[in-house]
Design an enzyme around this catalytic site. Structure first.
Site, PDB file in Angstrom:
ATOM      1  CG  ASP A 102      28.832 -10.931  33.453  1.00 20.83           C
ATOM      2  OD1 ASP A 102      28.601  -9.866  33.829  1.00 20.83           O
ATOM      3  OD2 ASP A 102      29.843 -11.264  34.572  1.00 20.83           O
TER       4      ASP A 102
HETATM    5  N1  URA Z   1      28.463 -11.928  38.970  1.00 23.40           N
HETATM    6  C1  URA Z   1      29.062 -12.131  37.800  1.00 23.40           C
HETATM    7  O1  URA Z   1      30.494 -11.978  38.035  1.00 23.40           O
HETATM    8  N2  URA Z   1      28.448 -12.359  36.934  1.00 23.40           N
HETATM    9  C2  URA Z   1      27.249 -12.530  36.673  1.00 23.40           C
HETATM   10  O2  URA Z   1      26.636 -12.386  35.596  1.00 23.40           O
HETATM   11  C3  URA Z   1      26.547 -12.245  37.882  1.00 23.40           C
HETATM   12  C4  URA Z   1      27.007 -12.141  39.137  1.00 23.40           C
END
Ligand code: URA
Length: 238
Positions: A102
């Site tokens: 993310d």
């Molecule tokens: N899980 C998430 O919620 N975000 C990420 O970036 C990676 C794993």
């Protein structure tokens, strides 16, 4: 292969840097000063030195990046991408992020131009583990951790595979180990427990571990040992 192409595909120099270096006598091929960027060389056997550094031909490139928050895991976006953290000479290689983090997630990100290996590493069938250090708003209880380990049902009905979780003594920070990579998986798993992630950092991906001496935003090519371990994890021929 042309000398300037060789130096470009090994991410040594752009074509214009090669022109300048050749003019200045800073490129040596098989012991002789190169005279022309268009010279044909055998990429598998030529011994090439660029400004005193030996250049080895590689079929593929594998870059380990310590992703900072605020960068998108994509090759193009309206905002800054993880690829924009690399110097210009890398733009010709066709690198892409192997998997997504993310925008606000930090930590280990693999960038490569090896589509087959990336595909294999991300295949759910291969169960390549990813470990994330996290913080949550509210301490997790033992029954919540047990539910996390058993696998949860997310708000849209999706079920998750069992995922390991360990916390420190506060219960509000720890490490999660996933063997799959669903969209916003950890955030959604914490959401299913009525909790909220406040910090997330990937600390390992298969055999790769985030190096303690690699600052946020910095990157380096994988070492030979890391590359061998990664290709073994993917089951790709070297
Ligand atoms: N899980 C998430 O919620 N975000 C990420 O970036 C990676 C794993």
């Amino acid at each position: 292969m042309r000398l300037d192409k060789f130096l470009s595909v090994t991410a040594t120099a752009t074509r214009s840097e090669t022109r300048r270096a050749v003019r200045a006598g800073e490129v040596i091929v098989n012991g002789a000063v190169a005279r022309d960027p268009a010279d044909d060389i055998d990429e598998n056997t030529a011994v090439v030195a660029f400004r005193g550094q030996t250049v080895t031909y590689r079929k593929h490139h594998y870059i380990l990046l310590n992703k900072p928050a605020g960068y998108v895991s994509a090759t193009e976006d309206s905002g800054p991408t993880v690829l924009s953290l690399l110097p210009e000479k890398y733009t010709v290689l066709g690198l892409f992020p192997c998997g997504r983090l993310d925008k606000d997630t930090e930590g280990l990100m693999l960038l490569t131009d090896d589509g087959e290996t990336a595909h294999r590493l991300l295949s759910p069938r291969r169960h390549v583990t990813k470990r994330y250090a996290f913080r949550v708003e509210r301490p997790l209880t033992e029954p919540e951790k047990a539910a996390f380990r058993a696998g949860l049902t997310l708000s849209d009905g999706t079920t998750t595979a069992p995922a390991d979780i360990e916390t420190d003594e506060t219960g509000a920070a720890g490490v999660v180990t996933l063997t799959e990579g669903k969209y916003h998986q950890i955030k959604r798993m914490m959401g299913a427990l009525g909790n909220r992630i406040t910090a997330l950092e990937r600390v390992s991906f298969g055999p790769l571990t985030l190096p303690a001496d690699l600052p946020r935003g910095a990157w380096r090519p994988l070492t030979d040992e890391e590359e061998t371990a990664l290709l073994a994890a993917a089951g790709t021929e070297n």
